[in-house]
Design a protein around this motif. Structure first.
Motif, PDB file in Angstrom:
ATOM      1  N   ASP A 314       0.516  -1.445  -0.032  1.00 49.52           N
ATOM      2  CA  ASP A 314      -0.159   0.432  -0.040  1.00 49.52           C
ATOM      3  C   ASP A 314       0.591   1.208   0.128  1.00 49.52           C
ATOM      4  OD1 ASP A 314      -1.973   2.024   0.124  1.00 49.52           O
ATOM      5  OD2 ASP A 314      -2.228   2.264   2.322  1.00 49.52           O
ATOM      6  N   PRO A 315       1.080   2.127  -1.248  1.00 51.93           N
ATOM      7  CA  PRO A 315       2.317   2.732  -1.169  1.00 51.93           C
ATOM      8  C   PRO A 315       1.777   3.784  -1.071  1.00 51.93           C
ATOM      9  CG  PRO A 315       2.340   1.257  -3.182  1.00 51.93           C
ATOM     10  CD  PRO A 315       1.756   0.607  -2.327  1.00 51.93           C
ATOM     11  N   HIS A 316       2.526   4.802  -0.021  1.00 53.77           N
ATOM     12  CA  HIS A 316       1.471   6.319   0.222  1.00 53.77           C
ATOM     13  C   HIS A 316       2.354   7.097   1.048  1.00 53.77           C
ATOM     14  CE1 HIS A 316       0.439   3.584   4.244  1.00 53.77           C
ATOM     15  NE2 HIS A 316       0.742   5.221   4.360  1.00 53.77           N
ATOM     16  N   VAL A 317       2.304   8.336   0.909  1.00 52.05           N
ATOM     17  CA  VAL A 317       2.984   9.341   1.541  1.00 52.05           C
ATOM     18  C   VAL A 317       2.238   9.774   3.001  1.00 52.05           C
ATOM     19  CG1 VAL A 317       4.612  11.290   2.500  1.00 52.05           C
ATOM     20  CG2 VAL A 317       5.078   9.537   0.489  1.00 52.05           C
ATOM     21  N   ALA A 318       1.882  10.134   4.280  1.00 48.46           N
ATOM     22  CA  ALA A 318       1.131  10.859   4.841  1.00 48.46           C
ATOM     23  C   ALA A 318       2.318  11.726   5.288  1.00 48.46           C
ATOM     24  CB  ALA A 318       0.355   9.524   5.664  1.00 48.46           C
ATOM     25  N   ILE A 319       1.445  12.763   6.092  1.00 46.22           N
ATOM     26  CA  ILE A 319       2.031  14.318   6.688  1.00 46.22           C
ATOM     27  C   ILE A 319       0.860  14.119   7.313  1.00 46.22           C
ATOM     28  CG2 ILE A 319       3.713  15.747   6.327  1.00 46.22           C
ATOM     29  CD1 ILE A 319       4.001  14.952   3.345  1.00 46.22           C
ATOM     30  N   ASP A 320       1.487  14.981   9.116  1.00 47.80           N
ATOM     31  CA  ASP A 320       0.728  15.794   9.209  1.00 47.80           C
ATOM     32  C   ASP A 320       0.543  16.578   9.719  1.00 47.80           C
ATOM     33  OD1 ASP A 320      -0.969  13.030  10.632  1.00 47.80           O
ATOM     34  OD2 ASP A 320       0.699  12.868  11.630  1.00 47.80           O
ATOM     35  N   LEU A 321      -0.070  17.479   9.033  1.00 49.37           N
ATOM     36  CA  LEU A 321       0.735  19.368   8.970  1.00 49.37           C
ATOM     37  C   LEU A 321      -0.944  19.993   9.565  1.00 49.37           C
ATOM     38  CD1 LEU A 321       1.499  19.135   5.547  1.00 49.37           C
ATOM     39  CD2 LEU A 321       2.851  19.157   7.142  1.00 49.37           C
ATOM     40  N   PRO A 322      -0.543  19.578  11.230  1.00 46.67           N
ATOM     41  CA  PRO A 322      -1.782  20.848  11.326  1.00 46.67           C
ATOM     42  C   PRO A 322      -1.689  22.965  11.170  1.00 46.67           C
ATOM     43  CG  PRO A 322       0.218  19.868  13.041  1.00 46.67           C
ATOM     44  CD  PRO A 322      -0.200  19.720  11.991  1.00 46.67           C
ATOM     45  N   GLY A 323      -2.820  23.206  11.791  1.00 41.59           N
ATOM     46  CA  GLY A 323      -3.094  24.349  11.207  1.00 41.59           C
ATOM     47  C   GLY A 323      -2.828  24.784   9.337  1.00 41.59           C
ATOM     48  N   LEU A 324      -1.946  24.221   8.611  1.00 39.00           N
ATOM     49  CA  LEU A 324      -1.948  24.828   8.140  1.00 39.00           C
ATOM     50  C   LEU A 324      -2.567  25.064   6.759  1.00 39.00           C
ATOM     51  CD1 LEU A 324       0.800  25.008   5.529  1.00 39.00           C
ATOM     52  CD2 LEU A 324       0.955  23.086   4.673  1.00 39.00           C
ATOM     53  N   ARG A 325      -2.845  26.218   5.666  1.00 42.75           N
ATOM     54  CA  ARG A 325      -4.391  26.839   5.108  1.00 42.75           C
ATOM     55  C   ARG A 325      -3.581  26.214   4.030  1.00 42.75           C
ATOM     56  NH1 ARG A 325      -3.117  33.046   7.963  1.00 42.75           N
ATOM     57  NH2 ARG A 325      -1.053  32.001   7.425  1.00 42.75           N
ATOM     58  N   ARG A 326      -4.525  25.748   3.671  1.00 44.13           N
ATOM     59  CA  ARG A 326      -5.005  25.518   2.242  1.00 44.13           C
ATOM     60  C   ARG A 326      -4.335  26.449   0.823  1.00 44.13           C
ATOM     61  NH1 ARG A 326      -8.919  22.109  -0.135  1.00 44.13           N
ATOM     62  NH2 ARG A 326      -9.153  22.291  -2.600  1.00 44.13           N
ATOM     63  N   GLU A 327      -3.915  27.268   0.762  1.00 45.74           N
ATOM     64  CA  GLU A 327      -3.455  27.874   0.459  1.00 45.74           C
ATOM     65  C   GLU A 327      -1.982  28.375   0.447  1.00 45.74           C
ATOM     66  OE1 GLU A 327      -5.268  30.712   3.667  1.00 45.74           O
ATOM     67  OE2 GLU A 327      -5.673  29.176   2.276  1.00 45.74           O
ATOM     68  N   ALA A 328      -1.652  27.700   1.540  1.00 45.50           N
ATOM     69  CA  ALA A 328       0.111  27.676   1.949  1.00 45.50           C
ATOM     70  C   ALA A 328       0.191  25.835   1.449  1.00 45.50           C
ATOM     71  CB  ALA A 328      -0.003  28.188   2.944  1.00 45.50           C
ATOM     72  N   ASP A 368      -6.261  16.803   8.752  1.00 46.71           N
ATOM     73  CA  ASP A 368      -4.421  17.882   9.505  1.00 46.71           C
ATOM     74  C   ASP A 368      -3.814  16.735   8.132  1.00 46.71           C
ATOM     75  OD1 ASP A 368      -5.011  20.397  10.185  1.00 46.71           O
ATOM     76  OD2 ASP A 368      -4.677  19.309  12.073  1.00 46.71           O
ATOM     77  N   THR A 369      -4.774  15.739   7.587  1.00 42.97           N
ATOM     78  CA  THR A 369      -2.916  14.552   7.311  1.00 42.97           C
ATOM     79  C   THR A 369      -3.005  14.296   5.570  1.00 42.97           C
ATOM     80  OG1 THR A 369      -3.241  13.339   8.813  1.00 42.97           O
ATOM     81  CG2 THR A 369      -2.202  12.715   6.845  1.00 42.97           C
ATOM     82  N   LEU A 370      -1.660  15.330   4.881  1.00 41.40           N
ATOM     83  CA  LEU A 370      -1.571  15.183   3.604  1.00 41.40           C
ATOM     84  C   LEU A 370      -1.371  13.882   3.249  1.00 41.40           C
ATOM     85  CD1 LEU A 370      -2.120  16.401   0.951  1.00 41.40           C
ATOM     86  CD2 LEU A 370       0.567  16.878   1.548  1.00 41.40           C
ATOM     87  N   ILE A 371      -2.164  12.979   2.636  1.00 40.55           N
ATOM     88  CA  ILE A 371      -2.191  11.800   1.930  1.00 40.55           C
ATOM     89  C   ILE A 371      -1.522  11.884   0.711  1.00 40.55           C
ATOM     90  CG2 ILE A 371      -2.706   8.982   1.802  1.00 40.55           C
ATOM     91  CD1 ILE A 371      -4.586   9.357   4.541  1.00 40.55           C
TER      92      ILE A 371
END
Length: 377
Positions: A314-328, A368-371
């Motif tokens: 199940d190849p993937h990258v998951a990053i927890d980015l708390p508080g990061l606004r969509r435009e940033a 808050d998690t980018l996958i």
């Protein structure tokens, strides 16, 4: 456990680090206060002069102001003894420049060797930009090596990058190329070991004004983008309520506290009240008692890395980015690398097998998690 205290500047990171270590020592733990940087503002907090090695300042509490220049000279001497091609270079350790961010890597490497002697090490690392500059060094080195020589081993190994390299390997000594490639691999391993949440975590010191919040909205998720776990937010220095002349400032800090709870609701938040410079260990202990009224000074033992790179099936990258606004948030794919932007900060991540070699990907944000996963259908 090593705790790194960073924030948006000022002496509050030093105050939080010293008060945390002093409180841990008062509770019967063995603690070390450590400081990097040329000024060592933490000296005034503890009321003692800087020393080149850890020395006791109270029962169970040691203090150490690290010297990046001395550390760099020592490391260079060790390298010249181990690597034959460096032994004949007419360069002494005191001639080497400090690469931005390298002082933090050197400090953490030395503190990790001393970690078994302590229950808690609190490192004042100052402004978050210094920490982020240090963490990006291995990615920059990998990019340069890929461009000039290609990558022939370790993370990101690629025969196609070798064929596209600017410098033909046939005209360069094999030993030299091998040592450069090995240095790249070891530097990436060093960072991976450094950011391991079982050994090191971050407590972010948030300045309670609008500009401090704006900086933190990019810096805090960027720290996690590099794999470092931010486990708590310390807000301060906080002005006392009820002072009429400070009404606008107090109203602003109330709003910052509310916004911080909204952006980072999953992180514990602590209040650091404004106070005069303690100048002594008892003064630091009193500050720490107010900062940790629940007595929970030490980090919890369980923790999950905020950057998870997973290979097949199940190849993937998951990053927890708390508080990061969509435009940033920005994403780019370049070869085998996923380039993630968090405001003004950027990270080149080597993707796992199953996401490389031109595989179409899709990115989604769950809370808050980018996958990032392979695109299907």
């Amino acid at each position: 456990m090593i705790l790194i205290f960073v924030g948006s500047g000022g002496g509050t990171t030093a105050t939080a680090a010293a008060a945390t270590a002093a409180t841990a020592a008062a509770a019967g733990r063995r603690a070390l206060i450590a400081s990097i940087g040329p000024s060592h503002s933490i000296n005034a907090l503890v009321g003692v002069a800087a020393a080149t090695a850890p020395h006791p300042i109270a029962p169970g509490l040691d203090f150490w102001a690290l010297d990046a220049l001395n550390d760099l000279s020592a490391v260079w001497g060790e390298l010249r003894n181990r690597v034959s091609t460096l032994a004949n270079l007419p360069i002494n350790g005191d001639e080497l420049p400090i690469i931005p961010g390298s002082d933090l890597f050197l400090a953490v490497a030395r503190l990790r060797l001393m970690a078994p002697n302590y229950d808690l090490i609190c490192l004042d690392a100052g402004h978050h930009d210094s920490l982020l500059r240090a963490l990006v060094v291995p990615d920059t080195f990998r990019w340069v090596v890929r461009l000039l020589l290609g990558l022939d081993r370790g993370p990101g190994r690629s025969s196609s990058s070798i064929s596209r390299a600017l410098l033909p390997s046939a005209i360069m000594p094999f030993d030299w190329i091998a040592q450069v490639q090995e240095a790249r691999v070891q530097l990436e391993h060093l960072r991976d070991e450094t950011v391991n949440p079982t050994a090191l975590r971050v407590r972010y010191v948030l300045r309670p004004d609008r500009s401090g919040l704006e900086e933190a909205l990019n810096a805090l998720p960027a720290i996690q983008l590099f794999g470092l776990l931010v486990e708590q937010i310390i807000v301060g220095p906080l002005l006392p309520e009820g002072v009429l002349a400070l009404g606008p400032l107090i109203a602003e800090q109330r709003q910052i506290l509310a916004d911080a709870a909204r952006f980072w609701g999953g992180l514990p938040q602590r209040r650091l009240e404004i106070a005069a410079t303690p100048g002594s260990v008892p003064g630091l202990t009193a500050l720490g008692a107010a900062l940790y009224p629940d007595g929970q000074v030490l980090p919890h033992t369980d923790a999950t890395t905020p950057l998870r790179i997973v290979g097949p099936p199940d190849p993937h990258v998951a990053i927890d980015l708390p508080g990061l606004r969509r435009e940033a948030l920005g994403l780019t794919v370049s070869g085998d690398e996923l380039i993630v932007r968090a405001g003004p900060y950027r990270r080149h991540i080597l993707m796992p097998e199953g996401l490389r070699e031109g595989v179409a990907i899709r990115a989604a944000r769950q809370g808050d998690t980018l996958i990032v996963r392979p695109r299907t259908g």
